[in-house]
Motif scaffolding. Structure first.
Motif, PDB file in Angstrom:
ATOM      1  N   TYR A 246      16.231  16.570   9.348  1.00 47.50           N
ATOM      2  CA  TYR A 246      15.190  15.831   8.626  1.00 47.50           C
ATOM      3  C   TYR A 246      14.263  15.235   9.667  1.00 47.50           C
ATOM      4  N   LEU A 247      13.014  15.622   9.620  1.00 46.54           N
ATOM      5  CA  LEU A 247      12.046  15.046  10.556  1.00 46.54           C
ATOM      6  C   LEU A 247      11.305  13.928   9.826  1.00 46.54           C
ATOM      7  N   ASN A 248      11.507  12.725  10.324  1.00 43.38           N
ATOM      8  CA  ASN A 248      10.971  11.555   9.632  1.00 43.38           C
ATOM      9  C   ASN A 248       9.596  11.199  10.196  1.00 43.38           C
ATOM     10  N   LEU A 249       8.568  11.757   9.574  1.00 43.58           N
ATOM     11  CA  LEU A 249       7.198  11.517  10.048  1.00 43.58           C
ATOM     12  C   LEU A 249       6.797  10.083   9.708  1.00 43.58           C
ATOM     13  N   MET A 250       6.619   9.292  10.750  1.00 37.90           N
ATOM     14  CA  MET A 250       6.423   7.861  10.546  1.00 37.90           C
ATOM     15  C   MET A 250       5.039   7.541   9.963  1.00 37.90           C
ATOM     16  N   ALA A 251       5.022   6.427   9.244  1.00 37.11           N
ATOM     17  CA  ALA A 251       3.755   5.981   8.657  1.00 37.11           C
ATOM     18  C   ALA A 251       2.827   5.480   9.754  1.00 37.11           C
ATOM     19  N   GLU A 252       1.551   5.784   9.604  1.00 35.51           N
ATOM     20  CA  GLU A 252       0.550   5.260  10.542  1.00 35.51           C
ATOM     21  C   GLU A 252      -0.432   4.418   9.745  1.00 35.51           C
ATOM     22  N   ASN A 253      -1.142   3.591  10.464  1.00 37.18           N
ATOM     23  CA  ASN A 253      -2.077   2.706   9.774  1.00 37.18           C
ATOM     24  C   ASN A 253      -3.390   3.455   9.495  1.00 37.18           C
ATOM     25  N   VAL A 254      -3.305   4.352   8.538  1.00 38.32           N
ATOM     26  CA  VAL A 254      -4.443   5.210   8.202  1.00 38.32           C
ATOM     27  C   VAL A 254      -5.610   4.361   7.668  1.00 38.32           C
ATOM     28  N   GLU A 255      -5.215   3.301   6.973  1.00 34.59           N
ATOM     29  CA  GLU A 255      -6.215   2.409   6.377  1.00 34.59           C
ATOM     30  C   GLU A 255      -7.122   1.818   7.488  1.00 34.59           C
ATOM     31  N   TYR A 256      -6.505   1.313   8.536  1.00 30.40           N
ATOM     32  CA  TYR A 256      -7.281   0.718   9.625  1.00 30.40           C
ATOM     33  C   TYR A 256      -8.028   1.793  10.416  1.00 30.40           C
ATOM     34  N   ALA A 257      -7.376   2.948  10.581  1.00 30.74           N
ATOM     35  CA  ALA A 257      -8.034   4.047  11.304  1.00 30.74           C
ATOM     36  C   ALA A 257      -9.341   4.405  10.612  1.00 30.74           C
ATOM     37  N   ASP A 258      -9.291   4.394   9.292  1.00 31.35           N
ATOM     38  CA  ASP A 258     -10.474   4.737   8.496  1.00 31.35           C
ATOM     39  C   ASP A 258     -11.543   3.656   8.622  1.00 31.35           C
ATOM     40  N   SER A 259     -11.103   2.405   8.416  1.00 25.15           N
ATOM     41  CA  SER A 259     -12.116   1.338   8.411  1.00 25.15           C
ATOM     42  C   SER A 259     -12.669   1.050   9.814  1.00 25.15           C
ATOM     43  N   LEU A 260     -11.833   1.202  10.830  1.00 28.56           N
ATOM     44  CA  LEU A 260     -12.294   0.886  12.188  1.00 28.56           C
ATOM     45  C   LEU A 260     -13.069   2.020  12.850  1.00 28.56           C
ATOM     46  N   VAL A 261     -12.563   3.250  12.655  1.00 31.68           N
ATOM     47  CA  VAL A 261     -13.159   4.380  13.380  1.00 31.68           C
ATOM     48  C   VAL A 261     -13.924   5.312  12.446  1.00 31.68           C
ATOM     49  N   GLY A 262     -13.312   5.639  11.323  1.00 30.02           N
ATOM     50  CA  GLY A 262     -14.039   6.492  10.386  1.00 30.02           C
ATOM     51  C   GLY A 262     -13.249   7.679   9.904  1.00 30.02           C
ATOM     52  N   LYS A 263     -13.864   8.408   8.999  1.00 32.67           N
ATOM     53  CA  LYS A 263     -13.163   9.503   8.325  1.00 32.67           C
ATOM     54  C   LYS A 263     -12.775  10.640   9.265  1.00 32.67           C
ATOM     55  N   GLU A 264     -13.511  10.788  10.379  1.00 32.55           N
ATOM     56  CA  GLU A 264     -13.203  11.879  11.310  1.00 32.55           C
ATOM     57  C   GLU A 264     -11.814  11.711  11.910  1.00 32.55           C
ATOM     58  N   LEU A 265     -11.474  10.461  12.219  1.00 30.69           N
ATOM     59  CA  LEU A 265     -10.158  10.214  12.812  1.00 30.69           C
ATOM     60  C   LEU A 265      -9.062  10.458  11.779  1.00 30.69           C
ATOM     61  N   VAL A 266      -9.321  10.010  10.555  1.00 29.57           N
ATOM     62  CA  VAL A 266      -8.343  10.226   9.488  1.00 29.57           C
ATOM     63  C   VAL A 266      -8.181  11.722   9.245  1.00 29.57           C
ATOM     64  N   PHE A 267      -9.283  12.441   9.361  1.00 28.59           N
ATOM     65  CA  PHE A 267      -9.202  13.901   9.189  1.00 28.59           C
ATOM     66  C   PHE A 267      -8.219  14.498  10.205  1.00 28.59           C
ATOM     67  N   LEU A 268      -8.359  14.068  11.468  1.00 28.14           N
ATOM     68  CA  LEU A 268      -7.469  14.602  12.505  1.00 28.14           C
ATOM     69  C   LEU A 268      -6.013  14.246  12.212  1.00 28.14           C
TER      70      LEU A 268
END
Lengths: 337, 468
Positions: A246-268
């Motif tokens: 079982y590979l446990n893909l950890m949660a990342e702060n996607v919310e902050y990534a979006d608001s701070l950097v933008g949709k391009e980072l969330v896309f990656l």
């Protein structure tokens, strides 16, 4: 004559100092070896597993919460801060397949462990040192190699130079036009006053954090990423030895990534997630996808990029892992929460 | 490349193998290439500095031999200036600037030095001193100038001793490099013995003592006086094991190629006086200073006041040779002062040290060890403040609260090195071992190999003398 002498010395070493050295240098390897017999599920993790928020009233780690869902099974967690798949695979290889094997292994899949900052982290030398004694040579040879520093033993300056080079030279690939071609360019772009306060001055705290997000998540995972090779080895080992992975893909702060950097980072981030799920599901592994499950406020480090969660965040991930395990351990599952 | 690295353990057999496979006329090329490679593993571009030294001294020596009269001196000075200039730039430029800032501020003026982030090329002091000895000897007419640039380059570059000595003379190493060497059993046997012993004392002894000493020196005031005194004594053994280890491995490597280089140590901590200590410690440097500084200053032929000043000059320059810092100068000066005191004492009280062992001699050995150990404080401390803290910690903090430092292995290996010194007194490891019967010899190998493989330090400590 020399070979006979070394064989003899190896025997003496195994009877005298080997255990002491193992305990001193690679505690986790000793743990895997000693706890194997009583373990049904191994949980290999780093700080994301055991880090808690100071104000948490319940302080259980992700692995402990997961274990509550399977009261009749023994879930053993082995942890070391900043660890990654290159180290997990060595822990895994310590499992003696001729003895009682674990039924499943949960391995932390931290997306940032694929980025240049983690691959060339200053902690890497220490991590590499911790697995020298576990190599497949005679123990006394491994001990000698440790003294000779015969492992990936670069200085902090060398590692930093490699990291900077990668940020500067590795192109970022988007299926749409994007003005920044590398991490360095993107980082510089953000550093040029992206965030401006009401009084017209630069909001340095916000800029710094946004730059961290870029350095932490702006990369495209590809087949040649060293972590991919490590995870491939882990998957192969599990497949070969019939142990569920079982590979446990950890949660990342996607919310902050979006608001701070933008949709391009969330896309990656999402693109990398999809790549990992696709690659490892094909390889008979279960990828537990937690990437977007935890709210931004549930991350304990609000001014840094980490996978450290408050109780609510740890509970969400543990539940998700338990849900995945439930398919294999239907009888043992008990809805604890 | 470090001797105590896996890289070197692969490099050496390849070089030895190729060396004996190649015809004599090509061997110099192999030594040259392998020496360049050995050096370039550290900082590749610094090989250019070595090439510059080689070319300058090669041309200077040929010219000195050809010209007559004052021109001879002119070319010698030009060569020495180039060597010392390089050394001064890389090693002493920042030190000089720091001192100028202090001097200017003393007079209420400001001095803004040019800040150059210079990394000292490894072993520069060794190369320059070795190369300078050659041009001086040619000038003095005791050495013929070498016409073959390759052989001369190998004299400066010879990888076993290029980065930390021994500082060889052309008369010995130059000729050794030219001789035809056959793969003799005795050379291999002696070479491997020396390498094994050298690795043992570097990796098992020095590297096991280093963590204890480093912890104390990092913050001496945190520890009680007993712990600090112990670290002072342990450092004496650490630096000895470190440097003696390097020199022994160098001897062993050269021996495998059939080449003899000089013994740099002769059980120095069994010396009965400071002057005897210097005839047993880093012998190649002591003899260099004797031949090229002490004797030209007047040697023993001058009156006592002048002689005393000369001794102090030699020791202070020797201190400065070791490192660009006043702590090193003080270290050298203290040795000079001790040597003078011993000499005055022996003259005033007509005291002579007898050669036969006695209780008095044992006391003198102990006294010399204690004196040199305390003087090492100035060598080891990063600055005067740290040296002062060490002394303060020794004098003030007599509490019995011990920090739980790992002390077992440092003490065991210190005991072992003392036993080895007594065993080896005035002889070399390989020749001493050759006098033993086979079972005893193999018992030695077994113990050394086990300590080396299973008990060596696990932290990375480069050879201390590399920084010079």
């Amino acid at each position: 004559m020399l070979i006979i002498l070394i064989i003899g010395l190896d025997l003496i070493y195994n009877f005298t100092l080997y255990k002491r050295d193992l305990n001193e240098k690679c505690e986790q390897i000793v743990e895997v070896k000693t706890k194997q017999k009583n373990t049904d599920i191994f949980y290999f993790g780093e700080s994301s597993n055991f880090n808690i928020r100071e104000t948490d009233s319940i302080k259980n780690s992700i692995s402990e919460i997961t274990a509550f869902f399977f009261p009749t099974l023994t879930l053993t967690s082995i942890n070391k801060p900043a660890t990654h798949a290159g180290i997990y695979k060595e822990w895994l290889k310590q499992i003696n397949v001729n003895e009682k094997k674990p039924k499943a292994v949960i391995v932390t899949l931290n997306m940032r462990s694929f980025d240049a900052a983690w691959i060339h982290s200053r902690l890497e030398t220490q991590l590499q040192e911790s697995i020298v004694l576990a190599q497949s040579y005679p123990n006394i040879i491994n001990r000698f190699l440790l003294s000779l520093q015969a492992f990936d033993n670069k200085t902090e300056q060398q590692r930093e130079a490699e990291m900077l080079k990668e940020w500067e030279t590795t192109p970022l690939i988007f299926p749409f036009p994007f003005k920044y071609k590398t991490v360095r360019e993107w980082d510089n772009g953000i550093a040029q006053g992206t965030y401006i306060k009401a009084d017209g001055s630069w909001d340095h705290d916000k800029i710094t954090l946004a730059c961290h997000y870029v350095k932490g998540y702006a990369f495209n995972i590809h087949d040649n990423n060293p972590r991919i090779k490590d995870f491939d080895e882990i998957a192969d080992w599990c497949n070969k030895n019939k142990v569920s992975l079982y590979l446990n893909l950890m949660a990342e702060n996607v919310e902050y990534a979006d608001s701070l950097v933008g949709k391009e980072l969330v896309f990656l981030m999402k693109q990398n997630r999809d790549y990992l799920i696709k690659r490892y599901q094909k390889n008979n592994c279960v990828v537990v996808d937690n990437l977007e499950l935890v709210d931004g406020k549930e991350f304990t480090d609000q001014n840094w990029t980490t996978e450290h969660y408050g109780y609510k965040g740890r509970m969400i991930i543990a539940k998700n892992v338990a849900k995945a395990l439930n398919k294999q351990f239907v009888k043992e599952y008990k809805n604890a929460y | 490349m470090l001797f105590n690295s896996l890289h070197f353990l692969f490099f050496l057999p390849i070089v030895i193998g190729l060396y004996y496979l190649l015809p004599q006329k090509f061997r110099w090329m192999l030594i040259f290439i392998s020496s360049c490679y050995f050096y370039m593993v550290f900082v590749p571009k610094y090989i250019l500095i070595l090439f510059l030294i080689i070319v300058v001294d090669y041309i200077a020596a040929l010219t000195i031999e050809r010209v007559q009269g004052r021109l001879k001196l002119f070319y010698l000075i030009a060569s020495l200036t180039a060597n010392i200039g390089l050394l001064a730039f890389f090693k002493y430029f920042n030190f000089l600037n720091e001192n100028l800032v202090s001097v200017f501020s003393l007079f209420g003026r400001e001095f803004h030095p040019v800040n150059l982030s210079i990394i000292l090329p490894i072993g520069l002091s060794f190369h320059t001193f070795q190369s300078m000895s050659y041009t001086v000897e040619v000038y003095r007419g005791r050495q013929k100038a070498e016409t073959h640039l390759g052989y001369f380059a190998n004299y400066v570059l010879f990888f076993p001793q290029m980065v930390a000595g021994p500082i060889e003379r052309y008369e010995t190493l130059g000729n050794e490099l030219k001789n035809v060497h056959k793969p003799l059993y005795q050379n291999f046997s002696d070479g491997f013995k020396l390498i094994l012993f050298g690795l043992f004392i570097k990796m098992a002894v020095a590297d096991n003592i280093a963590p204890y000493v480093n912890q104390i020196y990092a913050d001496p005031l945190k520890y009680n006086s007993y712990e600090v005194v112990l670290s002072v004594f342990l450092f004496s053994f650490q630096i000895y094991a470190d440097f003696f280890g390097y020199s022994t491995i160098a001897l062993g490597c050269a021996r495998l190629l059939g080449i003899n280089i000089m013994n740099n140590f002769k059980t120095p901590y069994l010396a009965k006086s400071v002057s005897e200590f210097w005839s047993r410690w880093h012998i190649s440097l002591s003899t260099w200073f004797r031949d090229y500084l002490y004797i030209p200053l007047g040697g023993n032929r001058v009156k006592i006041p002048r002689w005393s000043i000369n001794i102090l000059i030699v020791f202070m320059i020797s201190g400065l040779w070791h490192g660009a810092g006043w702590t090193f100068v003080v270290w050298g000066a203290l040795h000079g002062i001790m040597l003078l005191l011993e000499r005055y004492f022996s003259v005033i009280f007509k005291f002579e040290i007898k050669k036969e062992w006695s209780i008095l001699n044992a006391f003198l050995v102990l006294k010399t060890f204690v004196v040199t150990s305390f003087i090492w404080i100035f060598f080891r401390a990063e600055n005067f403040q740290k040296a002062k803290d060490m002394i303060k910690a020794i004098l003030r903090n007599h509490s019995f609260q011990f920090a739980h430092l790992e002390i077992l292995f440092p003490l065991i290996f210190t005991g072992l090195i003392i036993l080895f010194d007594v065993f080896l007194y005035n002889s070399r490891f390989d020749s001493k071992l050759n006098t033993l019967k086979t079972p005893y010899r193999w018992a030695f190998y077994t113990v050394l190999l086990f300590c080396l493989m299973a008990l060596s330090g696990t932290q990375k400590f480069t050879f201390i003398y590399f920084q010079f």
